[in-house]
Scaffold this active site. Structure first.
Site, short mmCIF file in Angstrom:
data_model
loop_
_atom_site.label_atom_id
_atom_site.label_comp_id
_atom_site.label_asym_id
_atom_site.label_seq_id
_atom_site.Cartn_x
_atom_site.Cartn_y
_atom_site.Cartn_z
N ALA A 6 0.82 5.53 0.83
CA ALA A 6 0.11 6.67 1.40
C ALA A 6 0.90 7.94 1.10
O ALA A 6 1.92 7.91 0.43
CB ALA A 6 -0.07 6.48 2.91
N ALA A 17 0.86 -1.19 0.00
CA ALA A 17 0.00 0.00 0.00
C ALA A 17 0.89 1.23 0.00
O ALA A 17 2.04 1.19 0.47
CB ALA A 17 -0.93 0.01 1.21
N ASP A 20 -6.08 9.68 13.37
CA ASP A 20 -6.11 9.59 11.91
C ASP A 20 -6.97 8.40 11.51
O ASP A 20 -6.55 7.52 10.76
CB ASP A 20 -4.69 9.45 11.36
CG ASP A 20 -4.60 9.80 9.89
OD1 ASP A 20 -5.53 10.45 9.37
OD2 ASP A 20 -3.59 9.44 9.25
#
Length: 539
Positions: free
Chosen positions: A122, A120, A282
């Site tokens: 970000a 992933a 977050d």
């Protein structure tokens, strides 16, 4: 100044390039913002691409917006969701080089396997799957994830923060409401937050603290951090497996109880804020997974701990009392708390402020989230804030952002969620524990040395006030003394009522058992005792 001007020009060019001027609906010249240019992509795609091209600060802004589906058209919301975990990755070979440099040795000596293709990506970092070398007696090593900072990210963030400081300075000079909005303080707070997020050792410590706070809980799980392998620019932790919280189809296929899942999310948030005073700040969908092994009692799994928050004891108490006052429709107490905490000027008329808060909040109670427009409520609250000169509290910015994230998740998972019913018991329990006699005596013991040390100074301050007015240096001490006094009064009242109630209840039971009295006096004593015990609860 040159770099800031160049960045401003880059933002302007990005707005023109993606034709975002059409969002202003004619309030700026088309030639200035590129509104009249033809674009094949939908506006949602163009907004996402523009935010990605402008870098991590703007990507994070888009991430926050993506949870506010009630404020955005569906097409734009769907595109912004892709910012959660679909940010374009940097080259995997660069990650391998960065990891090897961090350890000062070949990558193969540290890991038995390291996947070059990222799992992933970000805005700040990206994640790779790896496997440790097996320990003696193990057939294979532990599977881990390695989170690596993007190359050059610190310089990029420093540039954008410099621009934000410049804009904040201009706003502080020229905006009529700058004293209330406090732009310099807000930017300074954001700067602290985002620089903390760049330190992987700090993020590992945040995860470790959250794991310790929730160890053994069936509400949420936090992965194990491997500090021996963690460095300032990379984080190594246990790999977790779960269903992304926004993958509704997968959750349905697993038979997850969405009502329980949504209520547990609210419970986790309020316990993190008030029980632990340490909360994951977050909580967008890209950072939350679900363990559906027990679908009737699904458990959350948290990742990405770069941003956490905490409150000072005064703000924590005032917030808890504000929430409870809201839940109890006690708008006068809400107004008084805002004045006591100095969030509004001390000369604010309580009755006027109470009426304004009532007009905003009363319509939202006893409604499910699906029937509540929080966008409209926020607009009205901001209008109320301007009317009463309520200042923006920089220390509460993270909490406000997290509340929006939690509400956004609740709306997606279970629109009928009763937010108030879920949160109120958690807050009441916290207030009871915090204002118990034992807790009050502990705070008095903790603060007693400071009180004894500052009493002579406080006496001098009062003398100076008589002569020349208020001295702000003593306000903090006075507030602490006032808070402790209030705690003592509340705890003493609760203790007295508990003692009286217990005595009356026991007397009533004894009178009912012994054949000496008629039953009505016994019932009366028991009823009064129960009433006293009920009144002794801290509200």
């Amino acid at each position: 100044m040159f770099s800031r001007t160049r960045r401003l020009w880059q933002i302007h060019r990005t707005v023109r390039r993606f034709g975002l001027g059409e969002l202003l609906e004619g309030r700026a010249p088309g030639w200035l913002l590129g509104r009249g240019r033809r674009h094949d992509d939908p506006i949602g795609v163009r907004i996402r691409l523009a935010l990605e091209s402008l870098g991590p600060v703007f990507v994070k802004f888009g991430q926050t917006l993506s949870t506010r589906r009630d404020l955005l058209p569906p097409d734009i919301a769907e595109e912004l969701v892709k910012l959660q975990d679909q940010v374009p990755p940097f080259a995997g070979e660069e990650a391998r080089i960065a990891v090897s440099a961090a350890y000062g040795k070949p990558l193969e000596e540290v890991f038995a396997a390291f996947e070059t293709e990222p799992l992933a990506a970000a805005s700040i970092a990206q994640v790779h799957v790896a496997r440790l070398h097996p320990k003696p007696g193990e057939t294979e090593g532990m599977e881990v994830i390695v989170k690596v900072l993007r190359p050059g990210i610190k310089a990029q963030i420093a540039r954008d923060l410099a621009l934000m400081h410049m804009i904040a300075d201009m706003a502080a000079r020229y905006l009529s409401e700058a004293h209330r909005l406090r732009p310099r303080e807000v930017v300074a707070e954001y700067e602290r937050i985002i620089y903390d997020e760049l330190d992987m050792i700090r993020e590992g410590a945040n995860c470790s603290q959250l794991r310790r706070n929730w160890l053994g809980s069936d509400l949420i799980y936090h992965p194990i951090v491997l500090f021996d392998y963690t460095r300032e620019n990379l984080l190594v932790m246990e790999r977790i497996h779960g269903i992304p919280v926004d993958d509704v189809d997968a959750l349905k296929a697993a038979g997850v109880n969405f009502q329980v899942l949504a209520e547990r999310g609210v419970e986790i948030f309020f316990k993190q804020v008030f029980r632990d005073n340490f909360f994951h700040a977050d909580m967008h969908p890209g950072n939350i997974f679900v363990d559906a092994s027990n679908p009737e009692r699904p458990r959350y799994i948290g990742v990405d701990f770069g941003i956490v928050g905490s409150l000072n004891p005064s703000d924590q108490r005032y917030l808890a009392e504000n929430f409870l006052a809201f839940f109890n429709h006690d708008y006068r107490r809400v107004a008084e708390l805002h004045i006591e905490s100095e969030w509004v000027p001390s000369d604010t008329r309580v009755d006027e402020f109470e009426g304004a808060i009532r007009s905003v909040c009363e319509p939202i109670f006893n409604k499910p989230l699906a029937e509540i427009s929080f966008g409209v409520i926020l607009i009205r609250l901001f209008a109320t804030a301007r009317r009463f000169q309520m200042e923006v509290q920089p220390q509460l910015v993270l909490l406000q952002k997290t509340v929006l994230n939690v509400e956004g998740l609740g709306r997606q998972l279970y629109p009928e969620l009763d937010l108030w019913k879920t949160a109120k018991p958690v807050l009441e329990q916290w207030m009871r524990e915090r204002l118990s006699p034992a807790a009050t005596l502990e705070r008095v013991r903790t603060h007693l040395p400071l009180m004894l040390e500052t009493l002579p100074q406080l006496a001098g301050t009062w003398a100076r006030r008589i002569e020349s007015g208020v001295d702000p240096s003593a306000q903090k001490t006075e507030r602490a003394l006032a808070q402790i006094s209030a705690d003592i009064r509340t705890a003493n009242r609760a203790t007295r009522l508990s003692i009286v109630g217990t005595g009356l209840l026991v007397s009533g039971v004894i009178a009912a058992v012994l054949p000496l009295w008629w039953p009505w006096p016994a019932l009366g004593l028991s009823a009064v005792g129960l009433w006293c015990l009920w009144r002794s609860r801290v509200k």
